[in-house]
Design an enzyme around this catalytic site. Sequence first.
Site, PDB file in Angstrom:
ATOM      1  N   ASP A   1       5.792   3.411   8.497  1.00  0.00           N
ATOM      2  CA  ASP A   1       4.464   3.096   9.046  1.00  0.00           C
ATOM      3  C   ASP A   1       4.546   2.060  10.163  1.00  0.00           C
ATOM      4  OD1 ASP A   1       3.064   4.816   7.391  1.00  0.00           O
ATOM      5  OD2 ASP A   1       2.730   3.299   5.840  1.00  0.00           O
TER       6      ASP A   1
ATOM      7  N   ASP B   1      -4.657  -3.281   1.024  1.00  0.00           N
ATOM      8  CA  ASP B   1      -3.944  -4.182   1.928  1.00  0.00           C
ATOM      9  C   ASP B   1      -4.690  -4.411   3.236  1.00  0.00           C
ATOM     10  OD1 ASP B   1      -1.904  -4.667   0.139  1.00  0.00           O
ATOM     11  OD2 ASP B   1      -0.730  -2.942   0.786  1.00  0.00           O
TER      12      ASP B   1
ATOM     13  N   ARG C   1       0.028 -10.605   0.861  1.00  0.00           N
ATOM     14  CA  ARG C   1      -0.721 -10.257   2.081  1.00  0.00           C
ATOM     15  C   ARG C   1      -1.354 -11.456   2.782  1.00  0.00           C
ATOM     16  NH1 ARG C   1       2.609  -6.446   1.968  1.00  0.00           N
ATOM     17  NH2 ARG C   1       1.898  -4.315   1.650  1.00  0.00           N
TER      18      ARG C   1
ATOM     19  N   SER D   1       6.389   5.723  -2.365  1.00  0.00           N
ATOM     20  CA  SER D   1       6.037   4.643  -1.447  1.00  0.00           C
ATOM     21  C   SER D   1       6.204   3.330  -2.216  1.00  0.00           C
ATOM     22  CB  SER D   1       4.595   4.840  -0.981  1.00  0.00           C
ATOM     23  OG  SER D   1       4.083   3.626  -0.511  1.00  0.00           O
TER      24      SER D   1
HETATM   25  N1  ARG Z   1      -1.919  -1.398  -5.800  1.00  0.00           N
HETATM   26  C1  ARG Z   1      -1.266  -2.640  -5.491  1.00  0.00           C
HETATM   27  C2  ARG Z   1      -2.206  -3.529  -4.721  1.00  0.00           C
HETATM   28  O1  ARG Z   1      -3.160  -3.074  -4.175  1.00  0.00           O
HETATM   29  C3  ARG Z   1       0.042  -2.416  -4.762  1.00  0.00           C
HETATM   30  C4  ARG Z   1      -0.081  -1.921  -3.376  1.00  0.00           C
HETATM   31  C5  ARG Z   1       1.215  -1.664  -2.710  1.00  0.00           C
HETATM   32  N2  ARG Z   1       1.015  -1.588  -1.291  1.00  0.00           N
HETATM   33  C6  ARG Z   1       1.608  -0.711  -0.523  1.00  0.00           C
HETATM   34  N3  ARG Z   1       1.297  -0.737   0.732  1.00  0.00           N
HETATM   35  N4  ARG Z   1       2.427   0.171  -0.993  1.00  0.00           N
HETATM   36  O2  ARG Z   1      -1.985  -4.709  -4.660  1.00  0.00           O
END
Ligand code: ARG
Length: 408
Positions: free
Chosen positions: A16, A124, A95, A175
């Site tokens: 990405d 995110d 983040r 992922s």
């Molecule tokens: N579901 C989790 C969260 O929202 C993990 C997200 C993982 N992020 C990613 N871009 N793969 O915090």
Amino acid sequence: MLEGKKVVLAYSGGLDTSVCVKWLEQQGATPYALYLDLGQGEPAGDVKAKALRIGAADALVRDARTEFVEEYVAPAIKANALYGGKYPLFTALGRPLIAKKLVEAAREVGATHIAHGSTGKGNDQVRFDVTTASIAPDLTVVAPVRDWNMSRPEEMAYAEEHGIPVPTTKESPYSVDQNLWGRSIEAGPLEDPDHEPTEDVFELTASPEDAPNEPRYVELGFEEGLPTTLDGEEYALVDLIADLNTIAGAHGVGRIDMIEDRLVGIKSREIYEAPAALTIVTAHKELETLTLTKDVLRFKAAVEQRYTELTYEGLWFTPLKSALDAFISETQKTVTGTVRLKLYKGNATVVGRTAPNALYNKDLATYDPNSTFDEAAAAGFIALWGLPARQWASVNGGTEQSPLPSKH
Ligand code: ARG
């Protein structure tokens, strides 16, 4: 609209964000890649070289592990932060730090824009955008993958067309996002919530079936709510977490399989591995039961719930979160002591706890006849404690089925 603009992109080395570098360049922007080491276990040098090869004007690398652990993970430990009672929030905690570092880098290179590679479906994007708005409202945030709405195969085609090495090989459909506090695995066959994850999903944890047949005991020493020793040895928190990930992971501790409510309204199926996080939070909660009053424990549980939601939902740099931090820190002053856990076949079980300020008093609790607890006082206490219940029953009838006369 990006023509001639300097843009600092949060770069991970994955598909990405690699595609984002090229795309920003094609828009006429000057892309700067920023790679933060949060303990994801990738060689930073390779990531930097890759960003430059794709076309970044510069690739900045920062080791942010200690800041991550001390400023983000440590408060989460004190808050026993587990979203949905299960997920230790490692991505959600990372983040806001990444956003903060993007802002710092933007100031350094004189950029007006920052960028991230989040899709439009996840949490995110919210965390990046809201954090930036809270700390640097003058900067513009660009989310190329979201705005573009490209599917994964389309991204791969774009990458191939522009000579970007495609990291997600066709054999790995997952992922992954990882830092020192945990690892998340999504997508591919895991999107069927009824599909049991196969062993290729996991990297930090042994399968409980294959874990050693002998249990491993660990002793965690806490000071004011944070672990400072492991098996009696002093540790910096960042190293303690890294070592405990290895120790607990070898015993299959820390696997989580859950359905999670994302902020954007979607339910998603998530697999996590967080050996150290689960072991530490389990031990920390236990020590609190020994050192905090019933009232504080009950009230703190409600605060923890809200704290966890704020963190998950991108509201880290907000006044409510700061105020809850102050409350939680106040409660931690006496949370000092040691907790002994048994790691065995996927479980971290507390088997012992001691604390200099333990509120447990054996003289009161013991069933020995020489207990100092005044049992004679109990009858009077119960008479008053039960008074409202007795009064209600005498007015409204005391049937077991329904205390109030039915309307029908
Ligand atoms: N579901 C989790 C969260 O929202 C993990 C997200 C993982 N992020 C990613 N871009 N793969 O915090």
